[in-house]
Design an enzyme around this catalytic site. Structure first.
Site, mmCIF file in Angstrom:
data_model
loop_
_atom_site.group_PDB
_atom_site.id
_atom_site.type_symbol
_atom_site.label_atom_id
_atom_site.label_comp_id
_atom_site.label_asym_id
_atom_site.label_seq_id
_atom_site.Cartn_x
_atom_site.Cartn_y
_atom_site.Cartn_z
ATOM 1 N N GLU A 287 0.728 -1.231 -0.097
ATOM 2 C CA GLU A 287 -0.231 0.054 -0.043
ATOM 3 C C GLU A 287 0.804 1.291 0.180
ATOM 4 O O GLU A 287 0.525 2.322 -0.651
ATOM 5 C CB GLU A 287 -0.837 0.169 1.211
ATOM 6 C CG GLU A 287 -1.997 -1.150 1.292
ATOM 7 C CD GLU A 287 -2.916 -1.161 -0.110
ATOM 8 O OE1 GLU A 287 -3.145 -0.184 -0.507
ATOM 9 O OE2 GLU A 287 -2.816 -2.533 -0.631
ATOM 10 N N TRP A 290 1.945 1.851 -3.438
ATOM 11 C CA TRP A 290 0.914 2.638 -3.950
ATOM 12 C C TRP A 290 0.992 4.119 -3.945
ATOM 13 O O TRP A 290 0.687 4.876 -5.020
ATOM 14 C CB TRP A 290 -0.699 2.019 -3.953
ATOM 15 C CG TRP A 290 -0.985 1.052 -4.380
ATOM 16 C CD1 TRP A 290 -1.216 -0.355 -3.878
ATOM 17 C CD2 TRP A 290 -1.744 0.903 -5.834
ATOM 18 N NE1 TRP A 290 -1.790 -1.252 -4.903
ATOM 19 C CE2 TRP A 290 -2.203 -0.563 -6.010
ATOM 20 C CE3 TRP A 290 -1.919 1.601 -6.872
ATOM 21 C CZ2 TRP A 290 -2.599 -0.982 -7.334
ATOM 22 C CZ3 TRP A 290 -2.432 1.255 -8.001
ATOM 23 C CH2 TRP A 290 -2.739 -0.043 -8.269
ATOM 24 N N TRP A 319 -19.428 12.264 -19.556
ATOM 25 C CA TRP A 319 -19.964 12.208 -18.250
ATOM 26 C C TRP A 319 -21.230 13.139 -18.157
ATOM 27 O O TRP A 319 -21.282 14.457 -18.514
ATOM 28 C CB TRP A 319 -18.934 12.705 -17.369
ATOM 29 C CG TRP A 319 -17.663 11.798 -17.485
ATOM 30 C CD1 TRP A 319 -16.433 12.193 -17.869
ATOM 31 C CD2 TRP A 319 -17.624 10.596 -16.972
ATOM 32 N NE1 TRP A 319 -15.388 11.143 -17.949
ATOM 33 C CE2 TRP A 319 -16.182 10.141 -17.345
ATOM 34 C CE3 TRP A 319 -18.275 9.533 -16.376
ATOM 35 C CZ2 TRP A 319 -15.416 8.691 -17.152
ATOM 36 C CZ3 TRP A 319 -17.766 8.209 -16.013
ATOM 37 C CH2 TRP A 319 -16.466 7.986 -16.226
ATOM 38 N N ASN A 354 -10.494 3.277 3.068
ATOM 39 C CA ASN A 354 -10.173 2.838 1.581
ATOM 40 C C ASN A 354 -11.270 2.055 0.665
ATOM 41 O O ASN A 354 -11.471 2.477 -0.432
ATOM 42 C CB ASN A 354 -8.868 2.293 1.468
ATOM 43 C CG ASN A 354 -8.377 1.881 0.005
ATOM 44 O OD1 ASN A 354 -8.212 2.661 -0.770
ATOM 45 N ND2 ASN A 354 -8.354 0.577 -0.194
ATOM 46 N N TRP A 372 -15.784 12.083 -12.860
ATOM 47 C CA TRP A 372 -14.762 11.607 -11.858
ATOM 48 C C TRP A 372 -14.201 12.988 -11.030
ATOM 49 O O TRP A 372 -14.029 13.003 -10.018
ATOM 50 C CB TRP A 372 -13.819 10.853 -12.232
ATOM 51 C CG TRP A 372 -12.996 11.158 -13.257
ATOM 52 C CD1 TRP A 372 -13.333 11.038 -14.678
ATOM 53 C CD2 TRP A 372 -11.804 11.853 -13.346
ATOM 54 N NE1 TRP A 372 -12.386 11.596 -15.482
ATOM 55 C CE2 TRP A 372 -11.489 12.011 -14.821
ATOM 56 C CE3 TRP A 372 -11.132 12.405 -12.196
ATOM 57 C CZ2 TRP A 372 -10.053 12.724 -14.919
ATOM 58 C CZ3 TRP A 372 -9.762 12.986 -12.666
ATOM 59 C CH2 TRP A 372 -9.278 13.233 -13.941
ATOM 60 N N TRP A 395 -9.440 8.022 -8.150
ATOM 61 C CA TRP A 395 -10.621 8.538 -8.725
ATOM 62 C C TRP A 395 -10.529 8.166 -10.329
ATOM 63 O O TRP A 395 -11.303 7.348 -10.679
ATOM 64 C CB TRP A 395 -10.764 9.930 -8.677
ATOM 65 C CG TRP A 395 -11.786 10.455 -7.403
ATOM 66 C CD1 TRP A 395 -11.186 10.822 -6.504
ATOM 67 C CD2 TRP A 395 -12.996 10.091 -7.369
ATOM 68 N NE1 TRP A 395 -12.238 10.962 -5.570
ATOM 69 C CE2 TRP A 395 -13.332 10.365 -5.927
ATOM 70 C CE3 TRP A 395 -14.008 9.841 -8.097
ATOM 71 C CZ2 TRP A 395 -14.546 10.498 -5.451
ATOM 72 C CZ3 TRP A 395 -15.475 9.807 -7.658
ATOM 73 C CH2 TRP A 395 -15.513 10.114 -6.431
#
Ligand SMILES: Cc1cc2nc3c(=O)[nH]c(=O)nc-3n(C[C@H](O)[C@H](O)[C@H](O)COP(=O)(O)OP(=O)(O)OC[C@H]3O[C@@H](n4cnc5c(N)ncnc54)[C@H](O)[C@@H]3O)c2cc1C
Length: 480
Positions: A287, A290, A319, A354, A372, A395
């Protein structure tokens, strides 16, 4: 002999431990050193910095001022509306105190890099040297590259390379600098609040959930390593377990820099050394990987800082921009209990688990098919840990516009997510009091007859997949 005077410009690195710029400024043990922090309210507004994040940062600065004082290093404050005022403000500060060198740790966002270039130029014209250091990532961006010398856009091979580098060179944490013998200024007052940045979270929650400062960050790390790390892989997806060290809740401290990624990894590697490798510790290291990954991506593809999708072809997606539907999502009134509980957690605590960030982001972009970027902005405006690269990465992952993103046809079902990750409904009950009397499994999808105060589902999920597929399937193919 005149004592050299150095300045450390603190930004997202509010700590004295393992701080590369601070250590470099203090390398000359005879140099007198001051730190400075810039308050830039208009810029923060433009960057959607949340009130709770500003409050956290001010409280962190107050703790830091005390630690720096022990080292005989004053903490100075400058205030300008936005980044454009900083070159002049820093030049004047250097002139006033006869400072000859300024050190800082690099922030990799586009506007921040441009700001630093302008500062460097302004200082050079006054004969002041400007030294920017890599510090924010555990492994420096630009050093983890594919065989043909490019940034990785896929996490798994990035992680392999990233981890090999970390394991090859032991993590070396920089010590707290030694106390200065000379001091050339007194600390400035740190404001209690900044106009326009009221926190949306009550102070009792703020203080109990988010004690500020380096010491609090280290305590959080120690508690998590002792109680949570071993079973992190099993517990990390269950929001109900957050208080029991199911996750570390270190993200605000990492974002403000009151702890470094290296310190976190060092603790994990020490744990591994003592107890052997476990799925929990490996997953947690991943993590942190990331976090580094999204920063490396931002350096490799700076367009992600400019509201542009990583996958260029997805710029053509039409969108929806429906303000009423968006508002229901923001308010936690979608009629999907887990989504609503999550959005209310964000509003009440300034943080969201998360698993829930993925659920609500997927719901906004797939079920409601809303842009988004609206969700990304709302998150920044409410998160205590708001961080451009991680937020944008999350996102774009959820919207399937990002690198290594969720495939567009893999759409989370918020009811199934709820049954799986909040099986007893305890998390929902905590944040959606309208549902607290529902004791059985129907809490995940309450029957309208059971409800008087809670809304019906705002979207018919049977049409969600068709709409998403129809827009994603026909995209032109473009490469970056
Ligand atoms: C839509 C969306 C938006 C997000 N926005 C942010 C944000 O603004 N700021 C932020 O710090 N994180 C963000 N994340 C990532 C992640 O949700 C948080 O870092 C995590 O929930 C923080 O909780 P923790 O500290 O207990 O994490 P832990 O599970 O204990 O993980 C430890 C640390 O690893 C890093 N990390 C964990 N997961 C991720 C991830 N997916 N991406 C990047 N870093 C990660 C964080 O620094 C975190 O503190 C976002 C994720 C999504 C899906």
């Amino acid at each position: 002999m005149n004592t050299a005077r150095h300045l450390v410009w603190l930004r997202a690195d509010l700590r004295i431990n393992d701080n590369t710029a601070l250590a470099a400024a203090c390398a000359d043990k005879d140099a007198a050193v001051a730190c400075v922090y810039a308050i830039t309210p208009v810029q923060w507004q433009q960057h959607d910095v949340a009130g709770i994040r500003v409050d956290f940062e001010l409280r962190t600065l107050r703790a830091l001022e005390k630690s720096l004082d022990q080292l005989s290093i004053p903490l100075l404050i400058i205030q300008t509306d936005d980044f454009s005022g900083i070159p002049d403000a820093l030049s004047r500060l250097c002139e006033k105190h006869q400072i000859t060198a300024v050190h800082c740790n690099i922030q990799y966002e586009v506007n921040e890099l441009a700001r630093d270039a302008a500062v460097k130029q302004a200082l050079a014209s006054k004969g002041v040297t400007f030294h920017s250091h890599h510090d924010q990532c555990a492994v420096t961006p630009g050093t983890v590259l594919t065989n043909d010398g490019r940034f990785y856009s896929v996490f798994t091979p990035f992680k392999r390379n990233w981890l090999a580098r970390l394991e090859a060179g032991a993590i070396r944490l920089l010590p707290i600098p030694i106390r200065r013998r000379h001091r050339f200024a007194e600390s400035d007052n740190i404001p209690a609040a900044i106009k326009g940045f009221d926190s949306h979270v009550t102070s009792d929650i703020t203080l109990s959930w988010w004690p500020a400062g380096e010491e609090a960050a280290l305590e959080r790390l120690t508690s998590f390593v002792e109680h949570g790390l071993k079973r992190y892989d099993e517990q990390r997806d269950f929001p109900e377990l957050t208080d029991n060290d199911g996750v570390s809740r270190l993200s605000p401290y990492l974002a403000a820099g009151s702890i470094s990624a290296r310190q976190c990894l060092n603790a994990a590697f020490n744990y591994r050394h003592q107890h052997g490798s476990t799925k929990g510790v490996e997953q947690w290291i991943s993590e942190i990987g990331w976090r580094d990954f999204y920063k490396h991506v931002m350096v490799g593809w700076p367009r992600v800082c400019k509201h542009r999708p990583f996958r260029l072809e997805t710029a053509h997606i039409p969108w929806r921009h429906d303000e009423n539907d968006f508002q229901r999502w923001c308010d936690g009134q979608t009629g999907f209990p887990l989504v609503d509980a999550a959005m209310r957690q964000l509003r009440q605590t300034g943080w969201m688990h998360n698993r829930l960030r993925m659920v609500v982001a997927m719901f906004l972009t797939k079920d409601l098919f809303i842009d988004w970027r609206w969700g990304e902005k709302f998150f920044m405006q409410h998160l205590i840990d708001g961080d451009l690269s991680a937020n944008n990465g999350g996102w774009q992952w959820s919207a399937s516009t990002g690198n290594d993103a969720a495939p567009y046809f893999r759409i989370f079902n918020p009811v199934l997510q709820s049954e799986r990750f909040d099986p007893k409904g305890n998390f929902i009950r905590e944040y959606v009091p309208e549902l607290q009397d529902i004791r059985d499994k129907s809490i995940h999808q309450p029957k309208p007859s059971l409800l008087s105060l809670y809304p019906e589902p705002m979207v018919d999920r049977r049409m969600v997949k068709d709409r998403v597929l129809s827009h994603f399937r026909n995209l032109p193919s473009l490469t970056a």
